[in-house]
Scaffold this motif. Structure first.
Motif, PDB file in Angstrom:
ATOM      1  N   SER A  46       3.794 -19.244  -8.711  1.00  0.00           N
ATOM      2  CA  SER A  46       3.658 -18.607  -7.401  1.00  0.00           C
ATOM      3  C   SER A  46       4.428 -19.383  -6.336  1.00  0.00           C
ATOM      4  N   PHE A  47       4.305 -20.710  -6.380  1.00  0.00           N
ATOM      5  CA  PHE A  47       4.974 -21.547  -5.381  1.00  0.00           C
ATOM      6  C   PHE A  47       6.493 -21.468  -5.525  1.00  0.00           C
ATOM      7  N   VAL A  48       6.989 -21.550  -6.754  1.00  0.00           N
ATOM      8  CA  VAL A  48       8.439 -21.516  -6.984  1.00  0.00           C
ATOM      9  C   VAL A  48       9.025 -20.185  -6.529  1.00  0.00           C
ATOM     10  N   ILE A  49       8.340 -19.086  -6.862  1.00  0.00           N
ATOM     11  CA  ILE A  49       8.821 -17.761  -6.460  1.00  0.00           C
ATOM     12  C   ILE A  49       8.904 -17.649  -4.938  1.00  0.00           C
ATOM     13  N   SER A  50       7.859 -18.082  -4.253  1.00  0.00           N
ATOM     14  CA  SER A  50       7.829 -18.003  -2.785  1.00  0.00           C
ATOM     15  C   SER A  50       8.871 -18.922  -2.164  1.00  0.00           C
ATOM     16  N   ALA A  51       8.990 -20.148  -2.703  1.00  0.00           N
ATOM     17  CA  ALA A  51       9.924 -21.130  -2.136  1.00  0.00           C
ATOM     18  C   ALA A  51      11.370 -20.666  -2.302  1.00  0.00           C
ATOM     19  N   LEU A  52      11.710 -20.148  -3.486  1.00  0.00           N
ATOM     20  CA  LEU A  52      13.078 -19.682  -3.720  1.00  0.00           C
ATOM     21  C   LEU A  52      13.408 -18.488  -2.832  1.00  0.00           C
ATOM     22  N   ASP A  53      12.443 -17.595  -2.687  1.00  0.00           N
ATOM     23  CA  ASP A  53      12.677 -16.430  -1.838  1.00  0.00           C
ATOM     24  C   ASP A  53      12.912 -16.840  -0.390  1.00  0.00           C
ATOM     25  N   LYS A  54      12.097 -17.775   0.097  1.00  0.00           N
ATOM     26  CA  LYS A  54      12.268 -18.224   1.477  1.00  0.00           C
ATOM     27  C   LYS A  54      13.614 -18.915   1.665  1.00  0.00           C
ATOM     28  N   TRP A  87       0.839  -1.211   0.000  1.00  0.00           N
ATOM     29  CA  TRP A  87       0.000   0.000   0.000  1.00  0.00           C
ATOM     30  C   TRP A  87       0.871   1.257   0.000  1.00  0.00           C
ATOM     31  N   ASN A  88       1.922   1.256   0.830  1.00  0.00           N
ATOM     32  CA  ASN A  88       2.827   2.411   0.872  1.00  0.00           C
ATOM     33  C   ASN A  88       3.574   2.575  -0.448  1.00  0.00           C
ATOM     34  N   TYR A  89       3.876   1.452  -1.077  1.00  0.00           N
ATOM     35  CA  TYR A  89       4.574   1.486  -2.369  1.00  0.00           C
ATOM     36  C   TYR A  89       3.718   2.187  -3.419  1.00  0.00           C
ATOM     37  N   PHE A  90       2.445   1.832  -3.476  1.00  0.00           N
ATOM     38  CA  PHE A  90       1.559   2.438  -4.475  1.00  0.00           C
ATOM     39  C   PHE A  90       1.150   3.861  -4.097  1.00  0.00           C
ATOM     40  N   ASP A  91       1.194   4.177  -2.813  1.00  0.00           N
ATOM     41  CA  ASP A  91       0.924   5.557  -2.407  1.00  0.00           C
ATOM     42  C   ASP A  91       1.972   6.514  -2.961  1.00  0.00           C
ATOM     43  N   GLY A  92       3.154   5.971  -3.259  1.00  0.00           N
ATOM     44  CA  GLY A  92       4.225   6.781  -3.836  1.00  0.00           C
ATOM     45  C   GLY A  92       4.168   6.851  -5.347  1.00  0.00           C
ATOM     46  N   ASN A  93       3.019   6.464  -5.925  1.00  0.00           N
ATOM     47  CA  ASN A  93       2.817   6.493  -7.389  1.00  0.00           C
ATOM     48  C   ASN A  93       3.834   5.639  -8.133  1.00  0.00           C
ATOM     49  N   ASN A  94       4.240   4.547  -7.528  1.00  0.00           N
ATOM     50  CA  ASN A  94       5.162   3.627  -8.184  1.00  0.00           C
ATOM     51  C   ASN A  94       4.402   2.658  -9.076  1.00  0.00           C
ATOM     52  N   SER A  95       5.100   2.041 -10.019  1.00  0.00           N
ATOM     53  CA  SER A  95       4.486   1.121 -10.973  1.00  0.00           C
ATOM     54  C   SER A  95       4.609  -0.314 -10.489  1.00  0.00           C
ATOM     55  N   ILE A  96       3.570  -1.083 -10.724  1.00  0.00           N
ATOM     56  CA  ILE A  96       3.609  -2.505 -10.352  1.00  0.00           C
ATOM     57  C   ILE A  96       4.644  -3.262 -11.176  1.00  0.00           C
ATOM     58  N   LEU A  97       4.979  -2.729 -12.355  1.00  0.00           N
ATOM     59  CA  LEU A  97       5.949  -3.389 -13.223  1.00  0.00           C
ATOM     60  C   LEU A  97       7.359  -3.347 -12.646  1.00  0.00           C
ATOM     61  N   ASP A  98       7.583  -2.455 -11.688  1.00  0.00           N
ATOM     62  CA  ASP A  98       8.909  -2.347 -11.079  1.00  0.00           C
ATOM     63  C   ASP A  98       9.083  -3.271  -9.885  1.00  0.00           C
ATOM     64  N   LEU A  99       8.035  -3.969  -9.513  1.00  0.00           N
ATOM     65  CA  LEU A  99       8.111  -4.862  -8.365  1.00  0.00           C
ATOM     66  C   LEU A  99       8.857  -6.143  -8.694  1.00  0.00           C
ATOM     67  N   ASP A 100       9.555  -6.697  -7.695  1.00  0.00           N
ATOM     68  CA  ASP A 100      10.167  -8.015  -7.840  1.00  0.00           C
ATOM     69  C   ASP A 100       9.070  -9.071  -7.939  1.00  0.00           C
ATOM     70  N   PRO A 101       9.376 -10.244  -8.512  1.00  0.00           N
ATOM     71  CA  PRO A 101       8.340 -11.288  -8.666  1.00  0.00           C
ATOM     72  C   PRO A 101       7.618 -11.636  -7.367  1.00  0.00           C
ATOM     73  N   LEU A 102       8.368 -11.721  -6.250  1.00  0.00           N
ATOM     74  CA  LEU A 102       7.723 -12.062  -4.974  1.00  0.00           C
ATOM     75  C   LEU A 102       6.701 -11.006  -4.577  1.00  0.00           C
ATOM     76  N   LEU A 103       7.024  -9.744  -4.854  1.00  0.00           N
ATOM     77  CA  LEU A 103       6.123  -8.664  -4.461  1.00  0.00           C
ATOM     78  C   LEU A 103       4.864  -8.623  -5.311  1.00  0.00           C
ATOM     79  N   TRP A 104       4.894  -9.266  -6.473  1.00  0.00           N
ATOM     80  CA  TRP A 104       3.650  -9.419  -7.246  1.00  0.00           C
ATOM     81  C   TRP A 104       2.657 -10.256  -6.455  1.00  0.00           C
ATOM     82  N   ILE A 105       3.161 -11.301  -5.800  1.00  0.00           N
ATOM     83  CA  ILE A 105       2.301 -12.136  -4.964  1.00  0.00           C
ATOM     84  C   ILE A 105       1.782 -11.329  -3.788  1.00  0.00           C
ATOM     85  N   HIS A 106       2.671 -10.534  -3.191  1.00  0.00           N
ATOM     86  CA  HIS A 106       2.252  -9.675  -2.088  1.00  0.00           C
ATOM     87  C   HIS A 106       1.232  -8.642  -2.559  1.00  0.00           C
ATOM     88  N   ALA A 107       1.393  -8.178  -3.802  1.00  0.00           N
ATOM     89  CA  ALA A 107       0.431  -7.210  -4.351  1.00  0.00           C
ATOM     90  C   ALA A 107      -0.947  -7.841  -4.492  1.00  0.00           C
TER      91      ALA A 107
END
Length: 337
Positions: free
Chosen positions: A215-223, A68-88
């Motif tokens: 989704s699973f691979v992204i989360s598992a690798l990040d963890k 929420w804070n990220y988007f409040d700063g008018n940032n683009s979803i395209l700049d997010l890391d793959p894991l943060l897409w899941i968080h989005a």
């Protein structure tokens, strides 16, 4: 002669003489379910439950606030890391329910959650032990909203296996599954085994499986990387542990035991024992053999994450209520000419 040699279960379901009784029973189950749901909604009004918790304690809430804070700063979803897409995606779900909470408080959120169970109730209403569905609104009153959405995620996958209609059930199942890596793991396991046997020609199912796998691979690798590198927020509960061992040390059941929350540990052990007991029964009974893989997914849930346990609640209740699920659907009989 055929009439008297039919099994009692089949007689109960299809004999015309029983049809009025079955309709009354189905109606009664629905009416009682609605009554219990109303009680759960009223209870939510007096509880202090909110959709999001304390961001300093609850990891999910912390993820949502970051997005929420990220988007409040008018940032683009395209700049997010793959894991943060899941968080989005998780933040988007939270935004919907927090907005409902702002409008009508916890009762409105509870109402929407229980409304989402309507397709599940419809199945139970036609089962011999359909009254087991009465547990669902009680569970809704006792768990977090996120936990209940995770329960719905696997439930909708089971409904898809049973009834088809991928455009309704699979998108909702995918979105809610991503609220927990444990439910992603269970949904992926079930969809690649049982669901493929029942809906093997469904293009939507393969899109669902591919998306869950990503989704699973992204989360598992990040963890794994987080615990291996001992990054902030990836702290092991066992001193000196890293990598896979550190991941195991953060499992809900292990943390609950370390924290002295023995009631939660006991609950998980009971669920695991019931699921594994049903799995053994399913192995021996061809009419329930499709549940084997569903119940088998309790093992990774036991090892990794507690919400994976809760996602299996409705399949367990369906099994106990008498909903048959062979490993493969029966082939239609050819008409006798």
């Amino acid at each position: 002669m055929v009439y008297f040699t039919m099994k009692r279960e089949a007689l109960y379901d299809i004999t015309p003489a029983y049809a009025p009784y079955n309709r009354i029973r189905r109606s009664l189950i629905i009416v009682v379910y609605i009554a219990i749901s109303i009680a759960a909604i009223i209870y939510s009004h007096f509880s202090d439950r909110t959709f999001l918790g304390d961001p300093l304690v609850d990891g999910y809430t912390s993820q949502v606030h970051y997005i929420w804070n990220y988007f409040d700063g008018n940032n683009s979803i395209l700049d997010l890391d793959p894991l943060l897409w899941i968080h989005a995606l998780r933040a988007f779900i939270a935004y919907i329910f927090v907005s409902l909470e702002d409008i009508g408080g916890s009762p409105l959120v509870s109402f929407v959650l229980l409304l989402l169970t309507a397709p599940i109730v419809k199945i139970f209403a036609s089962l011999k032990r359909g009254y087991l569905i009465f547990l669902l609104p009680i569970v809704e009153a006792g768990v977090s909203d996120r936990t209940f959405l995770v329960i719905i995620s696997v439930s909708y996958l089971i409904i898809f296996i049973r009834n088809g209609n991928p455009y309704l059930y699979l998108p909702i199942s995918f979105v809610f599954s991503n609220l927990s890596s444990g439910s992603v793991m269970n949904s992926l396991f079930i969809s690649t085994t049982v669901a493929r046997n029942y809906q093997k020609n469904s293009f939507s199912l393969y899109v669902y499986i591919t998306s869950l796998a990503a989704s699973f691979v992204i989360s598992a690798l990040d963890k794994y990387q987080g615990f291996s590198e001992e990054r902030a927020g990836y702290d092991s509960t066992v001193y000196g542990a890293s990598g896979f061992v550190a991941i195991l040390s953060r499992s809900t059941i292990f943390v609950s035991f370390v924290d002295g929350n023995y009631a939660r540990v006991l609950l998980y052990v009971i669920i695991a024992a019931v699921a594994l007991g049903l799995m053994i029964f399913a192995i021996k009974n061809r009419n329930y053999r499709g549940y084997v893989m569903i119940m088998l997914s309790v093992i990774p849930s036991l090892i990794f994450e507690g919400l994976g346990f809760m996602s299996l609640l409705v399949p367990i209740l369906l099994f106990l209520a008498g909903e048959k699920l062979p490993w493969r659907p029966a082939k239609p009989e050819k008409a006798v000419e």
